[in-house]
Design a protein around this motif. Structure first.
Motif, PDB file in Angstrom:
ATOM      1  N   GLN A 126       0.913  -1.266   0.045  1.00 54.86           N
ATOM      2  CA  GLN A 126      -0.019   0.070  -0.116  1.00 54.86           C
ATOM      3  C   GLN A 126       0.967   1.135  -0.122  1.00 54.86           C
ATOM      4  O   GLN A 126       0.498   2.167  -0.704  1.00 54.86           O
ATOM      5  N   ALA A 129       1.949   2.099  -3.481  1.00 56.15           N
ATOM      6  CA  ALA A 129       0.906   2.892  -4.159  1.00 56.15           C
ATOM      7  C   ALA A 129       0.951   4.360  -4.058  1.00 56.15           C
ATOM      8  O   ALA A 129       0.559   5.184  -4.779  1.00 56.15           O
ATOM      9  N   ARG A 133       2.817   8.244  -6.161  1.00 53.65           N
ATOM     10  CA  ARG A 133       2.235   9.431  -6.132  1.00 53.65           C
ATOM     11  C   ARG A 133       2.764  10.712  -5.571  1.00 53.65           C
ATOM     12  O   ARG A 133       2.538  11.715  -5.319  1.00 53.65           O
ATOM     13  N   ASP A 306      -4.890  -4.741  -6.651  1.00 52.83           N
ATOM     14  CA  ASP A 306      -4.347  -3.544  -7.242  1.00 52.83           C
ATOM     15  C   ASP A 306      -5.450  -2.643  -6.993  1.00 52.83           C
ATOM     16  O   ASP A 306      -5.293  -1.455  -6.796  1.00 52.83           O
ATOM     17  N   ARG A 309      -5.620  -1.486  -3.635  1.00 58.41           N
ATOM     18  CA  ARG A 309      -4.460  -0.358  -3.354  1.00 58.41           C
ATOM     19  C   ARG A 309      -4.539   0.860  -4.306  1.00 58.41           C
ATOM     20  O   ARG A 309      -4.244   2.122  -3.412  1.00 58.41           O
ATOM     21  N   GLN A 310      -5.004   0.850  -5.292  1.00 53.24           N
ATOM     22  CA  GLN A 310      -4.996   2.023  -6.065  1.00 53.24           C
ATOM     23  C   GLN A 310      -6.125   3.032  -5.693  1.00 53.24           C
ATOM     24  O   GLN A 310      -6.221   4.171  -5.498  1.00 53.24           O
ATOM     25  N   ALA A 313      -4.955   4.765  -2.584  1.00 53.55           N
ATOM     26  CA  ALA A 313      -4.006   5.635  -2.706  1.00 53.55           C
ATOM     27  C   ALA A 313      -4.602   6.998  -3.503  1.00 53.55           C
ATOM     28  O   ALA A 313      -4.148   7.972  -3.050  1.00 53.55           O
ATOM     29  N   GLN A 314      -5.676   6.793  -4.262  1.00 51.81           N
ATOM     30  CA  GLN A 314      -6.407   7.867  -4.808  1.00 51.81           C
ATOM     31  C   GLN A 314      -7.374   8.698  -3.831  1.00 51.81           C
ATOM     32  O   GLN A 314      -7.334   9.727  -3.904  1.00 51.81           O
TER      33      GLN A 314
END
Length: 320
Positions: A126, A129, A133, A306, A309-310, A313-314
């Protein structure tokens, strides 16, 4: 009136009460010993129960550590594209905690808190990700875990001091904006994050995975009986743990209006999804509940993959 009997008359038969049954000696002794044997068996059963309970309580309060090795740092450097710094910081009660820090390129930083018997590696994927960014990440071993000091896991009670120390440390970093800090926790770590976030405004965005409504409820669920629950609570109090300091359901609404995401494993037997649903209903807005189909307590990361995780992150990138 009966006639007198003559000297040659036959003697009358004697009448007696029937003789008492003769009880053998071993039967008398067995009857006398029976209550003592029963008491001994009950004592042995209770002793076995207490021995088992002590083993369970010891494993809960003093779990086996999973140390962080030198090879793990190399793994973290690869996952986070270099620049990972080994760090340490002290808690208010004098424990030295160990961790890794990947500096921020944007000013935003997320602090991760792992669950019981875990270490900082739990959230490495995590963290990757987020680092992609430009968000800084702090992964650390809670007390009595990984390479940190301490010998008692307090199930979200004193781990709150660990998180506060982590926030203090990261707030002083020149690359970190103390107005843009987030926190993410799993299980015991989720309870820790929830309790601290409810009262510490420095945490601006929160993600909680597989969290119980309170420590008392969790112990009741794990014990199964009132007797075992009472014994566990006694062990926790004896270890200096205050179960009433871990009540996420009572404070989760205080996180609002900061954004919150709850993650629930739909097949979780350790923390039933109904518990997460009830917590979600108590939380204030903005909030969302992400349910992971087919996942149990420990494998939600694999099932979420994923996309999870994404998505997280977003969420942090937008919220921070």
């Amino acid at each position: 009136m009966s006639k007198p009997r003559g000297p040659d008359a036959a003697p009358l038969p004697r009448t007696h009460a029937p003789p008492a049954p003769i009880t053998s000696g071993w039967r008398r002794r067995a009857r006398a010993l029976a209550p003592w044997v029963l008491a001994l068996l009950l004592a042995l059963a209770l002793g076995a129960k207490l021995v088992h309970h002590n083993q369970v309580a010891s494993a809960m309060l003093h779990p086996a550590r999973t140390p962080v090795l030198a090879a793990d740092l190399a793994l973290a450097q690869q996952a986070l594209h270099g620049g990972v710094q080994p760090v340490s910081f002290a808690t208010a009660d004098g424990l030295l905690l160990q961790g890794w820090y990947k500096p921020s390129r944007t000013g935003a930083v997320v602090v991760f808190v792992h669950g019981g018997q875990g270490n900082r590696l739990w959230f490495l994927a995590q963290a990757q990700a987020l680092a992609e960014r430009g968000i800084g990440v702090l992964l650390y071993d809670s007390r009595a875990s990984g390479n940190s000091e301490g010998d008692t896991q307090t199930w979200g009670d004193l781990e709150q001091e660990d998180l506060i120390a982590a926030l203090n440390w990261v707030s002083a970093r020149p690359d970190a904006d103390p107005r843009r800090l987030g926190a993410e926790g799993f299980s015991i770590g989720a309870s820790t994050v929830c309790m601290v976030a409810a009262s510490d405004p420095r945490i601006k965005a929160v993600v909680l995975h597989n969290m119980w409504s309170s420590l008392r409820e969790e112990l009741r669920h794990k014990s199964g009986t009132a007797w075992s629950t009472w014994l566990l609570l006694l062990d926790f109090w004896w270890a200096g743990i205050d179960p009433d300091r871990v009540q996420p359901a009572q404070v989760i609404h205080q996180i609002a209006p900061r954004p919150l995401r709850l993650v629930a494993a739909e097949g979780d037997h350790d923390t039933p999804v109904a518990v997460e649903q009830a917590l979600f209903e108590r939380a204030g807005h903005p909030k969302a509940l992400w349910r992971i189909p087919g996942a149990d307590h420990l494998d939600y990361r694999e099932h979420g993959g994923d996309a999870l995780r994404q998505g997280i992150a977003q969420f942090f990138a937008k919220s921070l």
